[in-house]
Design a protein around this motif. Structure first.
Motif, PDB file in Angstrom:
ATOM      1  N   GLY A  77    -112.884 -91.750  32.571  1.00  0.00           N
ATOM      2  CA  GLY A  77    -114.290 -91.609  32.936  1.00  0.00           C
ATOM      3  C   GLY A  77    -114.653 -90.195  33.375  1.00  0.00           C
ATOM      4  O   GLY A  77    -113.807 -89.302  33.455  1.00  0.00           O
ATOM      5  N   HIS A  78    -115.936 -90.037  33.679  1.00  0.00           N
ATOM      6  CA  HIS A  78    -116.488 -88.726  34.017  1.00  0.00           C
ATOM      7  C   HIS A  78    -115.781 -88.096  35.215  1.00  0.00           C
ATOM      8  O   HIS A  78    -115.442 -86.913  35.190  1.00  0.00           O
ATOM      9  N   VAL A 114    -107.545 -78.645  27.683  1.00  0.00           N
ATOM     10  CA  VAL A 114    -107.047 -77.892  28.836  1.00  0.00           C
ATOM     11  C   VAL A 114    -105.874 -77.011  28.410  1.00  0.00           C
ATOM     12  O   VAL A 114    -105.818 -75.824  28.763  1.00  0.00           O
ATOM     13  N   GLN A 115    -104.944 -77.562  27.650  1.00  0.00           N
ATOM     14  CA  GLN A 115    -103.787 -76.806  27.190  1.00  0.00           C
ATOM     15  C   GLN A 115    -104.211 -75.603  26.344  1.00  0.00           C
ATOM     16  O   GLN A 115    -103.691 -74.498  26.510  1.00  0.00           O
ATOM     17  N   GLN A 116    -105.167 -75.812  25.464  1.00  0.00           N
ATOM     18  CA  GLN A 116    -105.669 -74.726  24.614  1.00  0.00           C
ATOM     19  C   GLN A 116    -106.276 -73.622  25.465  1.00  0.00           C
ATOM     20  O   GLN A 116    -106.063 -72.440  25.205  1.00  0.00           O
ATOM     21  N   ASP A 131    -111.537 -89.368  25.453  1.00  0.00           N
ATOM     22  CA  ASP A 131    -110.145 -89.580  25.055  1.00  0.00           C
ATOM     23  C   ASP A 131    -109.281 -88.651  25.914  1.00  0.00           C
ATOM     24  O   ASP A 131    -109.431 -87.426  25.876  1.00  0.00           O
ATOM     25  N   LYS A 132    -108.387 -89.230  26.709  1.00  0.00           N
ATOM     26  CA  LYS A 132    -107.540 -88.457  27.612  1.00  0.00           C
ATOM     27  C   LYS A 132    -106.740 -87.400  26.860  1.00  0.00           C
ATOM     28  O   LYS A 132    -106.609 -86.266  27.316  1.00  0.00           O
ATOM     29  N   ASP A 133    -106.191 -87.757  25.706  1.00  0.00           N
ATOM     30  CA  ASP A 133    -105.394 -86.799  24.931  1.00  0.00           C
ATOM     31  C   ASP A 133    -106.228 -85.608  24.473  1.00  0.00           C
ATOM     32  O   ASP A 133    -105.752 -84.479  24.461  1.00  0.00           O
ATOM     33  N   ALA A 134    -107.480 -85.863  24.096  1.00  0.00           N
ATOM     34  CA  ALA A 134    -108.364 -84.775  23.668  1.00  0.00           C
ATOM     35  C   ALA A 134    -108.672 -83.840  24.833  1.00  0.00           C
ATOM     36  O   ALA A 134    -108.696 -82.611  24.672  1.00  0.00           O
TER      37      ALA A 134
END
Length: 60
Positions: free
Chosen positions: A5-6, A51-53, A43-46
């Motif tokens: 969530g937000h 963040v990683q990028q 989507d948590k992975d997105a």
């Protein structure tokens, strides 16, 4: 796919809701998923990949 969530997104990316909205409007943030008229998630992975990028880009 794990959905968050937000408030969880704000905690993960350390940006305000308005900053996230501006990035979304500029297509520079993962898109939200509307579950209901009043409920949006991401989507948590997105989010984690975004963040990683950003971390990699800041380190040259």
């Amino acid at each position: 796919m794990q959905l968050i969530g937000h408030n969880e997104v704000v905690n993960r990316v350390r940006l305000s809701k308005s900053q996230i909205m501006r990035l979304e409007n500029a297509n520079k943030f993962p898109p939200r998923i509307r579950l209901t008229e009043r409920t949006v998630v991401w989507d948590k992975d997105a989010i984690d990949a975004w963040v990683q990028q950003r971390q990699e880009a800041s380190h040259g």
